[in-house]
Design a protein around this motif. Sequence first.
Motif, PDB file in Angstrom:
ATOM      1  N   PHE A   9      -3.408   9.605   0.750  1.00 35.38           N
ATOM      2  CA  PHE A   9      -3.668   9.178   2.126  1.00 35.38           C
ATOM      3  C   PHE A   9      -4.957   9.753   2.715  1.00 35.38           C
ATOM      4  O   PHE A   9      -5.835   8.990   3.114  1.00 35.38           O
ATOM      5  CB  PHE A   9      -2.467   9.519   3.026  1.00 35.38           C
ATOM      6  CG  PHE A   9      -1.220   8.806   2.609  1.00 35.38           C
ATOM      7  CD1 PHE A   9      -1.014   7.474   2.916  1.00 35.38           C
ATOM      8  CD2 PHE A   9      -0.240   9.461   1.874  1.00 35.38           C
ATOM      9  CE1 PHE A   9       0.129   6.807   2.516  1.00 35.38           C
ATOM     10  CE2 PHE A   9       0.906   8.806   1.467  1.00 35.38           C
ATOM     11  CZ  PHE A   9       1.097   7.473   1.792  1.00 35.38           C
TER      12      PHE A   9
ATOM     13  N   ILE B 136      -8.287   2.646   2.909  1.00 34.98           N
ATOM     14  CA  ILE B 136      -7.150   2.069   3.629  1.00 34.98           C
ATOM     15  C   ILE B 136      -7.652   1.195   4.777  1.00 34.98           C
ATOM     16  O   ILE B 136      -7.179   0.074   4.980  1.00 34.98           O
ATOM     17  CB  ILE B 136      -6.206   3.190   4.136  1.00 34.98           C
ATOM     18  CG1 ILE B 136      -5.499   3.861   2.950  1.00 34.98           C
ATOM     19  CG2 ILE B 136      -5.200   2.642   5.140  1.00 34.98           C
ATOM     20  CD1 ILE B 136      -4.771   5.145   3.293  1.00 34.98           C
TER      21      ILE B 136
ATOM     22  N   MET C 173       0.825  -1.209   0.000  1.00 41.08           N
ATOM     23  CA  MET C 173       0.000   0.000   0.000  1.00 41.08           C
ATOM     24  C   MET C 173       0.864   1.268   0.000  1.00 41.08           C
ATOM     25  O   MET C 173       0.555   2.233  -0.707  1.00 41.08           O
ATOM     26  CB  MET C 173      -0.943  -0.008   1.204  1.00 41.08           C
ATOM     27  CG  MET C 173      -2.028  -1.076   1.088  1.00 41.08           C
ATOM     28  SD  MET C 173      -2.951  -1.354   2.614  1.00 41.08           S
ATOM     29  CE  MET C 173      -3.785   0.190   2.830  1.00 41.08           C
TER      30      MET C 173
ATOM     31  N   ARG D  68       1.243   3.755  -3.331  1.00 40.89           N
ATOM     32  CA  ARG D  68       0.868   5.170  -3.225  1.00 40.89           C
ATOM     33  C   ARG D  68       2.030   6.080  -3.651  1.00 40.89           C
ATOM     34  O   ARG D  68       1.814   7.123  -4.255  1.00 40.89           O
ATOM     35  CB  ARG D  68       0.389   5.486  -1.812  1.00 40.89           C
ATOM     36  CG  ARG D  68      -1.034   5.005  -1.611  1.00 40.89           C
ATOM     37  CD  ARG D  68      -1.524   5.088  -0.183  1.00 40.89           C
ATOM     38  NE  ARG D  68      -2.975   4.913  -0.110  1.00 40.89           N
ATOM     39  CZ  ARG D  68      -3.611   3.775  -0.251  1.00 40.89           C
ATOM     40  NH1 ARG D  68      -2.931   2.663  -0.493  1.00 40.89           N
ATOM     41  NH2 ARG D  68      -4.926   3.709  -0.169  1.00 40.89           N
TER      42      ARG D  68
END
Length: 178
Positions: free
Chosen positions: A147, A154, A115, A119
Amino acid sequence: MKKHNLTKMILAALFLALAYVMPFLTGQIAEIGSMLCPLHIPVLICGFICGWQWGLTVGFIAPLFRSFTLGMPPIFPASVAMAFELAAYGLVAGLMHKILPQKKPYIYVSLITAMIIGRIVWGVAMCICMGIKDIPFTFMAFISGAFINAIPGIIVQILLIPIVVMLAQNKNILQIEE
């Protein structure tokens, strides 16, 4: 073609289909639909179950396929940046899961690493794409897009994906012979 390769190919096709369909489900919730990151879930699970090669492939194809057939996400820069991001998710999740011990805590290590790297890859891709359009892509835009706006997704990924991977391991789905 060996049986295990065919099994992985079929599973990868199913994960690609899931990546195509899942945004229809979350898109009905306009306020948080895209924040749930619906394409990410099948790609990450594909990396864990089918391996890094299929995770990378499904991750790269999924947003582009949706963009070409449905117009969403928009091809440039969103779909292009997402293609690299999701490819990184599938690649890293699959590689980490193969390299690390097959124990529950390492599923989380693999997932969170994938993750974070995905990103970062998205941020680099967006920076390049926006640079082509001569539009600045600021650090705050990166933090917000990668984020802050993605917090619901997430959370869902951290809660859901390890459970699915553990269930797959318990049912020997991941025991596809190499």
